[in-house]
Design a protein around this motif. Structure first.
Motif, short mmCIF file in Angstrom:
data_model
loop_
_atom_site.label_atom_id
_atom_site.label_comp_id
_atom_site.label_asym_id
_atom_site.label_seq_id
_atom_site.Cartn_x
_atom_site.Cartn_y
_atom_site.Cartn_z
N ALA A 1 6.98 35.66 41.37
CA ALA A 1 8.00 35.77 40.34
C ALA A 1 8.48 34.39 39.95
N VAL A 2 8.64 34.20 38.65
CA VAL A 2 9.19 32.96 38.13
C VAL A 2 10.45 33.34 37.36
N SER A 3 11.58 32.94 37.87
CA SER A 3 12.83 33.25 37.19
C SER A 3 13.33 32.03 36.44
N GLY A 4 14.19 32.27 35.47
CA GLY A 4 14.69 31.14 34.67
C GLY A 4 13.54 30.37 34.05
N LEU A 5 12.64 31.07 33.41
CA LEU A 5 11.41 30.49 32.87
C LEU A 5 11.69 29.25 32.02
N ARG A 6 10.87 28.21 32.23
CA ARG A 6 11.01 26.95 31.49
C ARG A 6 9.69 26.59 30.85
N SER A 7 9.74 25.76 29.83
CA SER A 7 8.52 25.40 29.10
C SER A 7 7.50 24.73 30.02
N GLU A 8 7.99 24.01 31.01
CA GLU A 8 7.06 23.32 31.92
C GLU A 8 6.37 24.26 32.90
N ASP A 9 6.73 25.55 32.86
CA ASP A 9 6.08 26.53 33.72
C ASP A 9 4.80 27.06 33.09
N GLU A 10 4.52 26.65 31.86
CA GLU A 10 3.27 27.07 31.20
C GLU A 10 2.09 26.50 31.97
N ALA A 11 1.31 27.40 32.55
CA ALA A 11 0.22 26.98 33.44
C ALA A 11 -0.61 28.18 33.81
N ASP A 12 -1.70 27.92 34.52
CA ASP A 12 -2.48 28.99 35.14
C ASP A 12 -2.01 29.14 36.58
N TYR A 13 -1.90 30.37 37.04
CA TYR A 13 -1.44 30.65 38.39
C TYR A 13 -2.51 31.46 39.12
N TYR A 14 -2.80 31.04 40.35
CA TYR A 14 -3.83 31.70 41.16
C TYR A 14 -3.26 32.12 42.51
N CYS A 15 -3.58 33.34 42.94
CA CYS A 15 -3.29 33.74 44.31
C CYS A 15 -4.53 33.44 45.15
#
Lengths: 110, 123
Positions: free
Chosen positions: A75-89
């Motif tokens: 979970a990513v709360s308080g989403l920010r522009s710098e959170d734009e990315a690819d996420y891998y488990c």
């Protein structure tokens, strides 16, 4: 073809909460801890969450991980522009005797 | 500053060999397991191989088993992977990665990544 399935994309507006799922099986997530990695455009991956919910030093508490059965979530709360990315488990897989990564989720901040 | 710097990538013909190197600095190299992880252009991450702190425990993904050999030189703080019989599907950006633990095991956690070295397999 990865054994850990993630949605290809997720999005939200600044300040919103976004959740990414990672679906596995008893041979991986069901038996072992999960890590999450963030890959910003054009850069190397970065460790975001380890041992299901632990955050390395320097990772904001806006990022949180959880696991239930054979699935995990980031979970990513308080989403920010710098959170734009690819996420891998990622997790160990007993059947493959090695580590497996999820298919990856591209997060877009609208 | 903790740093991993890969080298050795390049263009290679199918069936040929290549050796990648990774120079580690800023941490006690022989206190940690190390790995190679690759990423084909526009694709996801794939774990390739791991090696424990003392080279006593080594593992490979099925896709490279029998063709790739991982090794390390703790005296020089270097990690290597010898890649033989290269195929088109081996073309990728190869990352050198540090683990948080001594052993290559089921708790693997990759906390430091290099910037990668590109391997292109083409005739």
């Amino acid at each position: 073809q990865s054994v850990l399935t993630q949605p290809p994309s997720a999005s939200g507006t600044p300040g919103q909460r976004v959740t990414i799922s990672c679906s596995g099986s008893s041979s991986n997530i069901g038996s072992h801890s999960v890590c999450w990695y963030q890959q910003l455009p054009g850069t190397a991956p970065k460790l975001l969450i380890y041992r299901n919910y632990q955050r390395p030093s320097g990772v904001p508490d806006r990022f949180s991980g959880s696991k239930s059965g054979t699935s995990a979530s980031l979970a990513v709360s308080g989403l920010r522009s710098e959170d734009e990315a690819d996420y891998y488990c990622a997790a160990w897989d007993d059947s493959l005797s090695g580590y497996v990564f999820g298919t990856g989720t591209k997060v877009t901040v609208l | 500053e903790v740093q991993l710097v890969e080298s050795g990538g390049g263009l290679v013909q199918p069936g040929r060999s290549l050796r990648l190197s990774c120079a580690a600095s800023g941490f006690t190299f022989d206190d940690y397991a190390m790995h190679w992880v690759r990423q084909a252009p526009g694709k996801g991450l794939e774990w390739v191989s791991g090696i424990s702190w003392n080279s006593g425990n080594i593992g490979y993904a099925d896709s490279v088993k029998g063709r790739f050999t991982i090794s390390r030189d703790n005296a020089k703080n270097f990690l290597y992977v010898q890649m033989n019989s290269l195929r088109a599907e081996d073309m990728a950006l190869y990352y050198c990665v540090k683990d948080i633990g001594l052993w290559w095991d089921k708790r693997g956690t990759f906390d430091i990544w290099g910037q990668g070295t590109m391997v292109t397999v083409s005739s």
